[in-house]
Design an enzyme around this catalytic site. Structure first.
Site, PDB file in Angstrom:
ATOM      1  N   GLN A 189       3.049   9.966   1.402  1.00 44.69           N
ATOM      2  CA  GLN A 189       4.340   9.273   1.268  1.00 44.69           C
ATOM      3  C   GLN A 189       5.078   9.650  -0.028  1.00 44.69           C
ATOM      4  O   GLN A 189       6.250   9.335  -0.175  1.00 44.69           O
ATOM      5  CB  GLN A 189       4.145   7.753   1.316  1.00 44.69           C
ATOM      6  CG  GLN A 189       3.682   7.266   2.681  1.00 44.69           C
ATOM      7  CD  GLN A 189       3.528   5.766   2.695  1.00 44.69           C
ATOM      8  OE1 GLN A 189       2.522   5.246   2.256  1.00 44.69           O
ATOM      9  NE2 GLN A 189       4.533   5.066   3.179  1.00 44.69           N
ATOM     10  N   HIS A 207      -2.273   7.253   7.471  1.00 49.42           N
ATOM     11  CA  HIS A 207      -1.357   8.196   6.809  1.00 49.42           C
ATOM     12  C   HIS A 207      -2.077   9.486   6.412  1.00 49.42           C
ATOM     13  O   HIS A 207      -1.481  10.563   6.435  1.00 49.42           O
ATOM     14  CB  HIS A 207      -0.764   7.571   5.536  1.00 49.42           C
ATOM     15  CG  HIS A 207       0.464   6.753   5.755  1.00 49.42           C
ATOM     16  ND1 HIS A 207       1.638   7.281   6.244  1.00 49.42           N
ATOM     17  CD2 HIS A 207       0.717   5.441   5.535  1.00 49.42           C
ATOM     18  CE1 HIS A 207       2.557   6.330   6.307  1.00 49.42           C
ATOM     19  NE2 HIS A 207       2.035   5.199   5.894  1.00 49.42           N
ATOM     20  N   HIS A 259      -3.811   1.003   8.116  1.00 44.82           N
ATOM     21  CA  HIS A 259      -2.469   1.591   8.059  1.00 44.82           C
ATOM     22  C   HIS A 259      -2.458   2.794   7.096  1.00 44.82           C
ATOM     23  O   HIS A 259      -1.966   3.874   7.438  1.00 44.82           O
ATOM     24  CB  HIS A 259      -1.462   0.519   7.601  1.00 44.82           C
ATOM     25  CG  HIS A 259      -0.058   1.010   7.450  1.00 44.82           C
ATOM     26  ND1 HIS A 259       0.986   0.500   8.186  1.00 44.82           N
ATOM     27  CD2 HIS A 259       0.491   1.964   6.660  1.00 44.82           C
ATOM     28  CE1 HIS A 259       2.103   1.129   7.847  1.00 44.82           C
ATOM     29  NE2 HIS A 259       1.831   2.017   6.914  1.00 44.82           N
ATOM     30  N   GLU A 260      -3.018   2.587   5.900  1.00 40.32           N
ATOM     31  CA  GLU A 260      -2.975   3.650   4.878  1.00 40.32           C
ATOM     32  C   GLU A 260      -3.900   4.813   5.243  1.00 40.32           C
ATOM     33  O   GLU A 260      -3.546   5.974   5.037  1.00 40.32           O
ATOM     34  CB  GLU A 260      -3.342   3.091   3.500  1.00 40.32           C
ATOM     35  CG  GLU A 260      -2.423   1.982   2.997  1.00 40.32           C
ATOM     36  CD  GLU A 260      -0.943   2.331   3.029  1.00 40.32           C
ATOM     37  OE1 GLU A 260      -0.590   3.522   2.937  1.00 40.32           O
ATOM     38  OE2 GLU A 260      -0.129   1.396   3.163  1.00 40.32           O
ATOM     39  N   CYS A 318       6.363  -0.346   6.607  1.00 40.87           N
ATOM     40  CA  CYS A 318       5.895   0.882   5.943  1.00 40.87           C
ATOM     41  C   CYS A 318       7.011   1.358   5.027  1.00 40.87           C
ATOM     42  O   CYS A 318       8.174   1.376   5.442  1.00 40.87           O
ATOM     43  CB  CYS A 318       5.582   1.938   7.005  1.00 40.87           C
ATOM     44  SG  CYS A 318       5.082   3.529   6.319  1.00 40.87           S
ATOM     45  N   LEU A 319       6.663   1.741   3.800  1.00 38.34           N
ATOM     46  CA  LEU A 319       7.706   2.156   2.852  1.00 38.34           C
ATOM     47  C   LEU A 319       8.440   3.419   3.317  1.00 38.34           C
ATOM     48  O   LEU A 319       9.539   3.691   2.865  1.00 38.34           O
ATOM     49  CB  LEU A 319       7.104   2.376   1.458  1.00 38.34           C
ATOM     50  CG  LEU A 319       6.615   1.097   0.746  1.00 38.34           C
ATOM     51  CD1 LEU A 319       5.949   1.449  -0.582  1.00 38.34           C
ATOM     52  CD2 LEU A 319       7.752   0.111   0.529  1.00 38.34           C
ATOM     53  N   GLY A 368       0.828  -1.200   0.000  1.00 39.48           N
ATOM     54  CA  GLY A 368       0.000   0.000   0.000  1.00 39.48           C
ATOM     55  C   GLY A 368       0.865   1.253   0.000  1.00 39.48           C
ATOM     56  O   GLY A 368       2.042   1.203   0.376  1.00 39.48           O
TER      57      GLY A 368
HETATM   58 ZN    ZN Z   1       2.931   3.363   5.777  1.00 36.57          ZN
END
Ligand code: ZN
Length: 188
Positions: free
Chosen positions: A51, A141, A137-138, A93-94, A46
């Site tokens: 991000q 953000h 999670h997303e 997480c990226l 995701g």
């Molecule tokens: Zn993340």
């Protein structure tokens, strides 16, 4: 189509509140395509718009596994309309390279959002699945919340962040989640 630069933990854009998308324009659709390219190029499940430095209420997901292919999904202006239960989820997480930790999540959710054509849809993923956890999670953000704010093992996570030259946990941001804590305690 292009692969964008991923913002790392410590960049203030990850803590900024995001803006609603008034219209799913061609420009927004291009951003969505670029977000997919960026997510796949980094082997992510995701990716949320902050991000890639865009304070917009958009995230994309592809929770496919080798055993189970799933469709690519776009969530624009998403709203959580149901949240219940509790679970511990192992996440990465990226924006936090090489950091994988246990975090607290709801075990059941329902989300409403717009797709890439601007059409509203409602989705209730199977409880406790990767899709259920990834959506939470997303969505976080988009509200300036990061997975370390739901931390289970604060000191272990601090050590991992340090090892990877990332900033420490911000104690002010750690979420008080008494409803989740209570259910988790009962299930131990
Ligand atoms: Zn993340």
């Amino acid at each position: 189509m292009s692969v964008l630069k991923i913002v790392k933990y410590g960049d203030p854009v990850l803590r900024e509140p995001t803006k609603e998308i008034p219209k799913v324009s061609a420009k927004i659709q291009k951003l969505v395509h670029d977000m997919f390219d960026t997510m796949y190029a980094n082997n992510g499940v995701g990716l949320a718009a902050p991000q890639v430095g865009e304070s917009k209420r958009i995230f994309v997901l592809d929770c496919s596994t080798e055993e189970e292919p799933m469709p690519k999904m776009v969530f624009i202006n998403p709203v959580l309309i149901k949240k219940e239960g509790a679970m511990v989820s192992w996440e990465g997480c990226l924006s936090f390279p090489n950091v994988f930790i246990d975090v607290k999540r709801y075990s059941e959710i329902t989300i409403r959002a717009k797709d890439i054509k601007g059409k509203v849809f409602t989705l209730t993923p199977e409880p406790k699945t990767l899709l259920c956890r990834a959506i939470q999670h997303e969505l976080d953000h988009l509200n300036g919340i990061l997975f370390v704010d739901h931390v289970v093992d604060r000191f272990g996570t601090e050590a991992l962040l340090k090892e990877n030259a990332l900033p420490p946990i911000d104690p002010v941001k750690i979420l008080s989640e008494p409803d989740i804590d209570q259910i988790l305690q009962c299930s131990i």
